[in-house]
Write a protein that holds these residues in place. Structure first.
Motif, PDB file in Angstrom:
ATOM      1  N   VAL A   1      34.614  80.834   6.712  1.00 63.48           N
ATOM      2  CA  VAL A   1      35.738  81.384   7.476  1.00 63.48           C
ATOM      3  C   VAL A   1      36.144  80.356   8.520  1.00 63.48           C
ATOM      4  CG1 VAL A   1      35.006  83.768   7.115  1.00 63.48           C
ATOM      5  CG2 VAL A   1      34.226  82.528   9.143  1.00 63.48           C
TER       6      VAL A   1
ATOM      7  N   ASP B   1      37.734  80.333  14.374  1.00 63.85           N
ATOM      8  CA  ASP B   1      38.247  81.344  15.288  1.00 63.85           C
ATOM      9  C   ASP B   1      38.364  82.712  14.618  1.00 63.85           C
ATOM     10  OD1 ASP B   1      40.311  80.775  13.583  1.00 63.85           O
ATOM     11  OD2 ASP B   1      41.814  80.387  15.135  1.00 63.85           O
ATOM     12  N   SER B   2      37.777  82.867  13.443  1.00 64.25           N
ATOM     13  CA  SER B   2      37.794  84.153  12.761  1.00 64.25           C
ATOM     14  C   SER B   2      36.914  85.151  13.507  1.00 64.25           C
ATOM     15  CB  SER B   2      37.278  83.989  11.330  1.00 64.25           C
ATOM     16  OG  SER B   2      36.969  85.235  10.751  1.00 64.25           O
TER      17      SER B   2
ATOM     18  N   GLN C   1      38.275  90.603   3.448  1.00 59.24           N
ATOM     19  CA  GLN C   1      39.111  89.541   3.993  1.00 59.24           C
ATOM     20  C   GLN C   1      40.138  89.088   2.956  1.00 59.24           C
ATOM     21  OE1 GLN C   1      38.271  88.954   7.243  1.00 59.24           O
ATOM     22  NE2 GLN C   1      36.718  90.490   6.723  1.00 59.24           N
TER      23      GLN C   1
ATOM     24  N   GLY D   1      43.138  79.610   8.722  1.00 56.56           N
ATOM     25  CA  GLY D   1      43.135  81.049   8.924  1.00 56.56           C
ATOM     26  C   GLY D   1      43.793  81.870   7.840  1.00 56.56           C
TER      27      GLY D   1
ATOM     28  N   ALA E   1      39.182  83.765   3.577  1.00 57.16           N
ATOM     29  CA  ALA E   1      37.798  83.333   3.437  1.00 57.16           C
ATOM     30  C   ALA E   1      37.572  82.831   2.020  1.00 57.16           C
ATOM     31  CB  ALA E   1      36.850  84.483   3.746  1.00 57.16           C
TER      32      ALA E   1
END
Length: 292
Positions: free
Chosen positions: A169, A172-173, A189, A234, A237
């Motif tokens: 990921v 900043d996930s 996700q 972002g 995943a």
């Protein structure tokens, strides 16, 4: 049967046309047309359906193409074996490998092979395990590294080892603070997945089926740098081999359940002798992975 006819026939099949095949083989197109016509006359069947400039295999052509590939593969193997008996240390070997294996497990091993056998040359083709296995079965590849070592018809596979798979990921996930996640958390996700036919994709699909989850697939890609960038930016995943995940900056690798592994095997075509070059590579890779 003339081997030149077989070579030109398969070139037309692979290039999907007479003109492209002539360019690849550096042969005049009429000569290729004549070769295939003579081959069809010798066999007493029509191999290619030629309509409006499109060239397609007939049902008989589909079957014959498989035999033609096997014949040429055996011929190359025989030539390499005879060369080895004459102590001519030359030859060529073709190896298939999934992109992640090729990028992160093979470079040093291939370098070591070429140093140990300076007279041999090598081609590495990247694809999914299913396509690689089919190519080995049909004689288009000498060897294949496949992310599954179960028994399959047409190939003999040597187990090389099992490698952990992690979820990746963005840093900043919301999941980045975890050290491990469940399959259900992963499947909730948006996902960046390998295409179908890749082992890791089948593993994700199986987890979704088992849990009754319909995942959201944001993107499908084969290239690891692209997958890593999409995750880092972002968009979702992804799963990766642990060794591969740690080589990319900006990703957070999270442990998945214990069944998230890649069982790696080295396959060869059943019932056929390997060439000298292919035998050397088979032995080199087996020893490098297993120590035996």
């Amino acid at each position: 049967m003339n081997f030149r006819y077989l070579t030109q026939f398969l070139a037309v099949v692979d290039c999907r046309g007479f003109t492209a095949a002539a360019e690849v083989l550096h042969v005049a197109q009429p000569a290729i047309s004549r070769s295939i016509r003579l081959l069809e006359e010798e066999l007493g069947i029509t191999l290619l359906d030629r309509q409006k400039g499109n060239v397609r295999l007939t049902a008989e052509g589909e079957r014959f193409a498989r035999h033609a590939r096997a014949i040429l593969a055996q011929t190359r193997a025989a030539q390499d074996e005879i060369a080895a008996l004459k102590d001519i240390r030359s030859g060529h070997v073709t190896l298939g490998a999934p992109p992640m294996v090729a990028s992160h497990l093979l470079p040093d091993l291939i370098g070591g092979f070429l140093r140990a056998h300076p007279g041999l040359s090598l081609t590495v083709a990247q694809d999914g395990s299913e396509a690689i296995r089919n190519a080995v079965t049909e004689g288009r590849l000498d060897l294949g590294l496949i992310a599954d070592w179960r028994s399959f018809e047409g190939v003999t596979t040597t187990r090389l080892g099992t490698y952990p798979v992690v979820a990746c990921v963005a840093q900043d996930s919301p999941l980045a603070g975890k050290s491990a996640i469940t399959w259900r958390e992963f499947l909730q996700q948006p996902l960046i997945l390998f295409p179908r036919g890749f082992y890791q994709r089948s593993q994700v699909d199986e987890a979704a089926r088992r849990l009754g989850v319909i995942p959201t697939v944001a993107a499908e890609a084969e290239a690891l740098p692209l997958i890593a960038k999409l995750v880092r930016d972002g968009h979702g995943a992804a799963t990766m081999l642990a060794d591969a995940a740690h080589s990319f900056n900006g990703l957070r690798a999270l442990a998945l359940p214990a069944d998230a592994t890649v069982p790696l095997g080295l396959c060869r075509r059943s019932g056929g002798a390997l060439s000298h070059a292919a035998t050397a590579l088979h032995d080199h890779l087996t020893h490098a992975f297993t120590g035996s």
